[in-house]
Design a protein around this motif. Structure first.
Motif, PDB file in Angstrom:
ATOM      1  N   ASP A  93       0.800  -1.232   0.000  1.00  0.00           N
ATOM      2  CA  ASP A  93       0.000   0.000   0.000  1.00  0.00           C
ATOM      3  C   ASP A  93       0.836   1.286   0.000  1.00  0.00           C
ATOM      4  O   ASP A  93       0.628   2.141  -0.859  1.00  0.00           O
ATOM      5  CB  ASP A  93      -0.950   0.020   1.210  1.00  0.00           C
ATOM      6  CG  ASP A  93      -1.959  -1.102   1.175  1.00  0.00           C
ATOM      7  OD1 ASP A  93      -2.057  -1.771   0.122  1.00  0.00           O
ATOM      8  OD2 ASP A  93      -2.641  -1.316   2.177  1.00  0.00           O
ATOM      9  N   PRO A  94       1.760   1.467   0.960  1.00  0.00           N
ATOM     10  CA  PRO A  94       2.506   2.736   0.983  1.00  0.00           C
ATOM     11  C   PRO A  94       3.346   2.952  -0.282  1.00  0.00           C
ATOM     12  O   PRO A  94       3.448   4.075  -0.775  1.00  0.00           O
ATOM     13  CB  PRO A  94       3.409   2.618   2.209  1.00  0.00           C
ATOM     14  CG  PRO A  94       2.838   1.520   3.028  1.00  0.00           C
ATOM     15  CD  PRO A  94       2.111   0.616   2.094  1.00  0.00           C
ATOM     16  N   PHE A  99       3.960   5.789  -5.427  1.00  0.00           N
ATOM     17  CA  PHE A  99       4.085   5.725  -6.884  1.00  0.00           C
ATOM     18  C   PHE A  99       2.978   6.533  -7.555  1.00  0.00           C
ATOM     19  O   PHE A  99       3.228   7.308  -8.471  1.00  0.00           O
ATOM     20  CB  PHE A  99       4.044   4.275  -7.381  1.00  0.00           C
ATOM     21  CG  PHE A  99       3.940   4.180  -8.871  1.00  0.00           C
ATOM     22  CD1 PHE A  99       5.041   4.425  -9.677  1.00  0.00           C
ATOM     23  CD2 PHE A  99       2.736   3.879  -9.483  1.00  0.00           C
ATOM     24  CE1 PHE A  99       4.943   4.374 -11.055  1.00  0.00           C
ATOM     25  CE2 PHE A  99       2.625   3.820 -10.858  1.00  0.00           C
ATOM     26  CZ  PHE A  99       3.740   4.065 -11.649  1.00  0.00           C
ATOM     27  N   LEU A 100       1.739   6.361  -7.086  1.00  0.00           N
ATOM     28  CA  LEU A 100       0.614   7.076  -7.703  1.00  0.00           C
ATOM     29  C   LEU A 100       0.761   8.587  -7.531  1.00  0.00           C
ATOM     30  O   LEU A 100       0.490   9.350  -8.450  1.00  0.00           O
ATOM     31  CB  LEU A 100      -0.711   6.589  -7.113  1.00  0.00           C
ATOM     32  CG  LEU A 100      -1.967   7.129  -7.767  1.00  0.00           C
ATOM     33  CD1 LEU A 100      -1.978   6.853  -9.267  1.00  0.00           C
ATOM     34  CD2 LEU A 100      -3.194   6.530  -7.122  1.00  0.00           C
ATOM     35  N   VAL A 124      -5.394  -2.615  -4.039  1.00  0.00           N
ATOM     36  CA  VAL A 124      -4.324  -1.860  -3.392  1.00  0.00           C
ATOM     37  C   VAL A 124      -4.542  -0.368  -3.591  1.00  0.00           C
ATOM     38  O   VAL A 124      -4.369   0.428  -2.679  1.00  0.00           O
ATOM     39  CB  VAL A 124      -2.945  -2.275  -3.960  1.00  0.00           C
ATOM     40  CG1 VAL A 124      -1.861  -1.353  -3.467  1.00  0.00           C
ATOM     41  CG2 VAL A 124      -2.631  -3.699  -3.583  1.00  0.00           C
ATOM     42  N   TYR A 125      -4.941   0.036  -4.790  1.00  0.00           N
ATOM     43  CA  TYR A 125      -5.109   1.452  -5.078  1.00  0.00           C
ATOM     44  C   TYR A 125      -6.412   2.016  -4.518  1.00  0.00           C
ATOM     45  O   TYR A 125      -6.544   3.203  -4.330  1.00  0.00           O
ATOM     46  CB  TYR A 125      -5.038   1.701  -6.589  1.00  0.00           C
ATOM     47  CG  TYR A 125      -3.625   1.612  -7.088  1.00  0.00           C
ATOM     48  CD1 TYR A 125      -2.757   2.684  -6.963  1.00  0.00           C
ATOM     49  CD2 TYR A 125      -3.136   0.439  -7.644  1.00  0.00           C
ATOM     50  CE1 TYR A 125      -1.451   2.599  -7.394  1.00  0.00           C
ATOM     51  CE2 TYR A 125      -1.836   0.346  -8.083  1.00  0.00           C
ATOM     52  CZ  TYR A 125      -0.996   1.435  -7.945  1.00  0.00           C
ATOM     53  OH  TYR A 125       0.292   1.343  -8.369  1.00  0.00           O
ATOM     54  N   GLY A 130      -3.722   4.853   3.464  1.00  0.00           N
ATOM     55  CA  GLY A 130      -3.044   6.025   2.937  1.00  0.00           C
ATOM     56  C   GLY A 130      -3.327   6.291   1.470  1.00  0.00           C
ATOM     57  O   GLY A 130      -2.703   7.138   0.864  1.00  0.00           O
ATOM     58  N   LEU A 131      -4.282   5.564   0.881  1.00  0.00           N
ATOM     59  CA  LEU A 131      -4.559   5.750  -0.541  1.00  0.00           C
ATOM     60  C   LEU A 131      -5.849   6.519  -0.788  1.00  0.00           C
ATOM     61  O   LEU A 131      -6.551   6.285  -1.738  1.00  0.00           O
ATOM     62  CB  LEU A 131      -4.611   4.389  -1.249  1.00  0.00           C
ATOM     63  CG  LEU A 131      -3.236   3.791  -1.455  1.00  0.00           C
ATOM     64  CD1 LEU A 131      -3.349   2.366  -1.946  1.00  0.00           C
ATOM     65  CD2 LEU A 131      -2.428   4.602  -2.444  1.00  0.00           C
ATOM     66  N   ARG A 132      -6.157   7.443   0.095  1.00  0.00           N
ATOM     67  CA  ARG A 132      -7.301   8.312  -0.150  1.00  0.00           C
ATOM     68  C   ARG A 132      -6.918   9.372  -1.185  1.00  0.00           C
ATOM     69  O   ARG A 132      -7.729  10.142  -1.635  1.00  0.00           O
ATOM     70  CB  ARG A 132      -7.750   8.970   1.140  1.00  0.00           C
ATOM     71  CG  ARG A 132      -8.220   7.935   2.157  1.00  0.00           C
ATOM     72  CD  ARG A 132      -8.659   8.549   3.434  1.00  0.00           C
ATOM     73  NE  ARG A 132      -8.678   7.753   4.627  1.00  0.00           N
ATOM     74  CZ  ARG A 132      -8.608   6.469   4.801  1.00  0.00           C
ATOM     75  NH1 ARG A 132      -8.477   5.688   3.793  1.00  0.00           N
ATOM     76  NH2 ARG A 132      -8.651   5.885   5.964  1.00  0.00           N
ATOM     77  N   PHE A 133      -5.675   9.382  -1.544  1.00  0.00           N
ATOM     78  CA  PHE A 133      -5.131  10.351  -2.495  1.00  0.00           C
ATOM     79  C   PHE A 133      -5.897  10.411  -3.813  1.00  0.00           C
ATOM     80  O   PHE A 133      -6.260  11.488  -4.249  1.00  0.00           O
ATOM     81  CB  PHE A 133      -3.660  10.029  -2.728  1.00  0.00           C
ATOM     82  CG  PHE A 133      -2.973  10.957  -3.663  1.00  0.00           C
ATOM     83  CD1 PHE A 133      -2.705  12.262  -3.300  1.00  0.00           C
ATOM     84  CD2 PHE A 133      -2.595  10.532  -4.919  1.00  0.00           C
ATOM     85  CE1 PHE A 133      -2.071  13.117  -4.160  1.00  0.00           C
ATOM     86  CE2 PHE A 133      -1.959  11.382  -5.790  1.00  0.00           C
ATOM     87  CZ  PHE A 133      -1.700  12.677  -5.405  1.00  0.00           C
ATOM     88  N   PRO A 134      -6.184   9.277  -4.485  1.00  0.00           N
ATOM     89  CA  PRO A 134      -6.926   9.357  -5.743  1.00  0.00           C
ATOM     90  C   PRO A 134      -8.279  10.023  -5.588  1.00  0.00           C
ATOM     91  O   PRO A 134      -8.692  10.820  -6.413  1.00  0.00           O
ATOM     92  CB  PRO A 134      -7.083   7.907  -6.188  1.00  0.00           C
ATOM     93  CG  PRO A 134      -6.059   7.149  -5.457  1.00  0.00           C
ATOM     94  CD  PRO A 134      -5.819   7.897  -4.172  1.00  0.00           C
TER      95      PRO A 134
END
Length: 142
Positions: A93-94, A99-100, A124-125, A130-134
């Motif tokens: 995940d991190p 990368f994203l 995973v994305y 920590g992938l609330r970014f998208p």
């Protein structure tokens, strides 16, 4: 019809090897494909095919790290075929989140704003820590 287009056994026409039709989204960033390729590390001087699998060559290291894998994270824009690639130590995940983030920034520097991401690692994305970014960017992950 040229001979290369005929099957040597039956003499019938062979199916075309490539399709003349290529799909693409209308604008850059409409769809970005992300994939991860797992590659085995090979030590300096060659791997097991050259040196065998004996005990004396076991435990060798590559650049100070035990043999293992590198993961190539790849993002390709569907319209322009612009690509961003990084070799990273894993696909957790991190690492994927980093990368994203970096891919999004790199595409933005090159005039491409991401709208949607397509990947076979969608879990995973989408659900990774920590992938609330998208979602903050308004990027749809499928």
């Amino acid at each position: 019809m040229p001979l290369r287009a005929l099957d040597p056994i039956t003499g019938g026409p062979v199916r075309r090897q490539q399709s003349a039709r290529r799909y693409e989204h209308p604008r850059p960033g409409d769809l970005v494909h992300i994939d991860v390729k797992k590659l085995g590390r090979v030590p300096d001087g060659g791997g097991w095919r050259l040196h065998g699998r004996s005990e004396e060559v076991r435990g060798r290291k590559v650049h100070g790290r035990a043999l293992g894998y590198d993961f190539l994270h790849v993002a390709v824009d569907d319209h322009s075929r612009l690509a961003y690639v990084e070799a990273l130590p894993d696909e957790r995940d991190p690492t994927s989140a980093g990368f994203l983030r970096r891919a999004t920034a790199w595409f933005a520097d090159n005039g491409v704003t991401l709208a949607r991401v397509l990947t076979d690692n969608a879990r995973v994305y989408r659900a990774g820590r920590g992938l609330r970014f998208p979602r903050r960017l308004g990027v749809l992950v499928s």
